[in-house]
Design an enzyme around this catalytic site. Structure first.
Site, short mmCIF file in Angstrom:
data_model
loop_
_atom_site.label_atom_id
_atom_site.label_comp_id
_atom_site.label_asym_id
_atom_site.label_seq_id
_atom_site.Cartn_x
_atom_site.Cartn_y
_atom_site.Cartn_z
N TRP A 181 -0.57 -6.72 -2.56
CA TRP A 181 -0.69 -6.94 -3.90
C TRP A 181 0.69 -6.67 -4.40
CZ3 TRP A 181 -2.57 -3.18 -8.37
CH2 TRP A 181 -2.35 -2.10 -7.97
N SER B 17 -8.44 -5.44 2.60
CA SER B 17 -7.78 -6.46 1.87
C SER B 17 -7.15 -5.38 0.56
CB SER B 17 -8.16 -7.63 1.33
OG SER B 17 -7.59 -8.37 0.68
N ARG C 150 -8.34 6.37 9.30
CA ARG C 150 -7.21 5.43 9.28
C ARG C 150 -6.20 5.36 10.27
NH1 ARG C 150 -4.95 6.06 3.54
NH2 ARG C 150 -5.61 8.31 3.98
N GLY D 63 -5.69 -0.30 -4.07
CA GLY D 63 -4.26 -0.15 -4.38
C GLY D 63 -4.02 1.07 -5.09
N ASP E 133 -4.70 4.32 -4.46
CA ASP E 133 -4.94 5.38 -3.31
C ASP E 133 -3.69 6.54 -3.66
OD1 ASP E 133 -3.15 3.25 -2.71
OD2 ASP E 133 -3.49 4.06 -0.65
N GLU F 67 9.35 3.96 -6.14
CA GLU F 67 7.95 3.51 -6.16
C GLU F 67 7.00 3.76 -7.25
OE1 GLU F 67 4.06 3.74 -3.12
OE2 GLU F 67 5.35 5.39 -3.49
#
Length: 702
Positions: A272, A319, A397, A432, A434, A660
């Site tokens: 994204w 995704s 992860r 997104g 997170d 960011e």
């Protein structure tokens, strides 16, 4: 029973000998076997950088690097295959088990890594896009700021002290803050006589700067800011290296075109993120670069059926928000704006890939009658963080292996609880957001429940997906190059996506709209699995997220509706009255989300998560601004956009960095919180800034 077809074998030794002579054994050995070896070694990539590998476990548990992502981004040195590396490590450790390898010294492990691995980012070449042109910054001595050279290895140097949020009406400030007017900048501007010096008069950025110079909220500083951002793109450009092959986690086969990365620790393509990067490079006139990046993502869909979180093998189980259709639409709209013919062949191929991606989201990310986990049977989409939502990935992860284990040890008591914790963590990463208190039942990350929430943001994006597919099918139906045989199916596709959009519009109204608050809210749907593990809920029920907290996502359907364009897909009468829309805007203005830097992600207390109160994110700003513009709230939209643009400009002039995320105080400070330090670069912020400048100057021209 039918007879099997038999192959006739040679009936004498002479015929057999001639057949053997015709067989090219050297070709078999050099080409076919080589191809087989490559595929076998590629499959081992998943093992070498995953928790089945003793090397991976030794490095991550040994705390060799401060960031777990560092190791899984390290490519093998040229000439070393994953199989050889594992064999050498077994020899190096004298056959030690994975448990024993945890006791290896850091010095020994570091020595082994230096012999067999290269640093991250070395499987790429730095890439200057062919359609990028460097621009001069304009008049000399207008502002004493130089174009920065970004140092992506630099992180936050000291904690930032944030000022408290101010209450009251949101205003736009065009004056300099204390930091903005420091002694390091000598600013003398004559806005009445200001003119942009165009070195290349017809470049899109020069044309944008002409519009900026005429806008009442902007001046010469903003012109130099925009040109500085445009000149950053090559610093974020990468392509697969032309040098010798290095085995790594990077999905190189699908990344055949050059691409723009976010920056910092994010050395690869992210799903994204790419949407806002594409909007930015299109503003820079870099159509071929944008199209190449979109083609990369379409290739991922063609191979995997969806776009992974990022272009790494460890992201193949999840995704991110599905914005690929928006990217394709952006390319088509750019062609239309330039007065060019649409590339029908590309669009036909892209449309088929988008149908495949849509099928993935509707088969594996829906809380519907096909799922036994969720109530109600609403058809709303959910995030799960695994390829197939009927199978939970209950492992940490790989890119955050040590961090996930430490969190699980702090919050979970049993193996079952740890498994569900990991699954919800992955689902949050797929969103997104997170991480955010939006996914918590309470104020602790240990109570994360992402996988049992139908989010407003995802269902808004899915509605845009459906609108976009209707629009694209109409484009193809009217395209002279579309074969007549395909137009029949295209018309059926249009009707299918029209019905899907109508159904989702109703679901948003019936399931997510909250009359009490006059906004949309996430829907929490209890699962039997979570009930068994945590005994959290007495029975299955539907409930919206707590009314004490506002999130920017509560207003995201406005952005979805903006993609409807001029299409009449459903009932002539809107599902929402004018009074309801007025109350929605009033609630937004009083929600506590507005701030000096634009819009915060939430109005919660600071819980230490990066997608919460004190931070402002570029995508949220863009989504909010475009949503407000679509309902005619231009003044509010412009104020939010201008405050965010000034925030980014101030930080850029002071530090030479684009972040960011930003602090909400409007002083250009970097944001805080989260599981890693704030990153610089930064792809989607750069793209959003250029996009917002374009939106605001278009209003001036119109």
């Amino acid at each position: 029973m039918p007879l099997r077809k038999c192959v006739t074998l040679p009936n004498d030794l002479e015929t057999f000998a001639r057949a053997r002579e015709r067989f090219d054994f050297e070709k078999f050995k050099t080409e076919i076997l080589h191809e087989h070896e490559q595929k076998r070694d590629a499959s081992l990539n998943y093992c070498l950088w995953g928790d089945e590998s003793p090397i991976f476990l030794a490095v991550q548990k040994g705390n060799i690097f401060p960031d777990s992502k560092y190791f899984v981004d390290m490519p093998l040195k040229h000439g070393i295959t994953p199989r050889e590396c594992i064999q050498r490590f077994e020899t190096f450790t004298k056959g030690a088990t994975s448990v024993d390898t945890a006791s290896l010294s850091k010095e020994d492990l570091t020595h082994f890594l230096l012999q067999h691995f290269d640093p991250p980012d070395t499987e790429f070449d730095y890439w200057q896009p062919d359609d990028w042109i460097e621009l001069g910054l304009g008049k000399e001595n207008t502002v004493d700021v130089q174009t920065p050279t970004l140092n992506f290895s630099r992180h936050a140097q000291e904690p930032i002290q944030y000022a408290g949020d101010s209450d009251g009406e949101l205003t736009v400030s065009t004056t300099c803050s204390a930091q903005d007017s420091s002694d390091s900048m000598d600013i003398e501007l004559d806005n009445n006589n200001f003119e942009v010096e165009c070195e290349q008069q017809h470049h899109p950025i020069e044309e944008l700067c002409n519009g900026i110079s005429k806008h009442e909220a902007f001046d010469a500083r903003h012109v130099r800011f925009v040109k500085g951002l445009h000149n950053i793109w090559p610093q974020l450009g990468r392509k697969v290296s032309d040098g010798p092959l290095k085995h790594s986690t990077f999905l190189r086969e699908e990344m055949q075109n050059g691409f723009i990365i976010p920056g910092g620790r994010f050395r690869e393509v992210y799903y994204w993120d790419t949407y806002w990067i594409v909007t930015g490079i299109l503003t820079s006139g870099m159509y071929q670069t944008a199209k190449g990046m979109v083609q990369n993502l379409l290739s991922l869909v063609d191979k995997y059926g969806f776009v992974p979180n990022g272009s790494r093998s460890y992201y193949l189980n999840r995704s991110q928000p599905p914005l690929l259709a928006d990217m394709v639409c952006s390319l088509v709209e750019y062609d239309q704006e330039q007065g060019r013919n649409i590339d029908c062949s590309f669009l036909l191929s892209a449309f088929e890939s988008l149908k495949k991606e849509y099928k993935f989201w509707m088969n594996h990310r829906v809380a519907d009658s096909g799922s036994e986990l969720y109530e109600p049977k609403s058809g709303l989409n959910v995030y799960t963080g695994v390829h197939n939502h009927s199978v939970r990935d209950t492992k940490p992860r790989p890119e955050s292996y040590r961090e996930d284990i430490e969190l699980a040890e702090a919050f979970c008591q049993t193996e079952g609880e740890r498994g569900y914790f990991y699954a919800h963590i992955r689902a949050a990463c797929e969103s997104g957001w997170d991480f955010s208190s939006r996914w918590f039942e309470g104020e602790s990350l240990g109570r994360i429940k992402t996988g049992v929430i139908a989010p407003v943001c995802l269902n808004s994006i899915m509605l845009r997906f459906e609108y976009n597919m209707c629009w694209l099918s109409n484009i193809l139906l009217s395209c002279a190059d579309t074969p007549e045989t395909l137009k029949i199916n295209m018309a059926k596709d249009y009707e299918s996506f029209k019905q899907a959009a109508n159904k989702r519009e109703i679901a948003l109204r019936e399931e997510m709209w909250c009359d009490e608050l006059s906004c949309w809210r996430d829907v929490w749907m209890n699962s039997e699995d979570d009930k068994n593990v945590n005994d959290a809920y007495p029975e299955k029920e539907k409930r919206r997220s707590p009314s004490t907290t506002n999130y920017a996502s509560d207003f995201m359907p406005l952005w979805a509706f903006s993609a409807k364009r001029d299409m009449q897909l459903g009932e002539k009468e809107s599902l929402y009255s004018h009074e309801e829309m007025d109350r929605l805007i009033q609630h937004f203005e009083s929600s506590g989300l507005l701030c000096e830097a634009g819009v915060k992600t939430s109005n919660t207390l600071n819980l230490g998560q990066q997608w919460d109160s004190t931070n402002v994110w570029a995508p949220i700003i863009c989504i909010t601004v475009e949503g407000l513009l679509s309902v005619g709230r231009n003044g509010l939209a412009n104020a939010i956009a201008t405050n965010f643009l000034n925030t980014c400009r101030i930080g850029f002039e002071r530090e030479g960095d684009i972040y960011e995320k930003y602090c909400c105080n409007g002083n250009g400070n970097r944001g805080s919180g989260g599981e890693y330090e704030n990153q610089v670069g930064f792809g989607w912020t750069n793209g959003t800034i250029l996009r917002l400048f374009s939106l605001l100057t278009r209003q001036t021209r119109n």
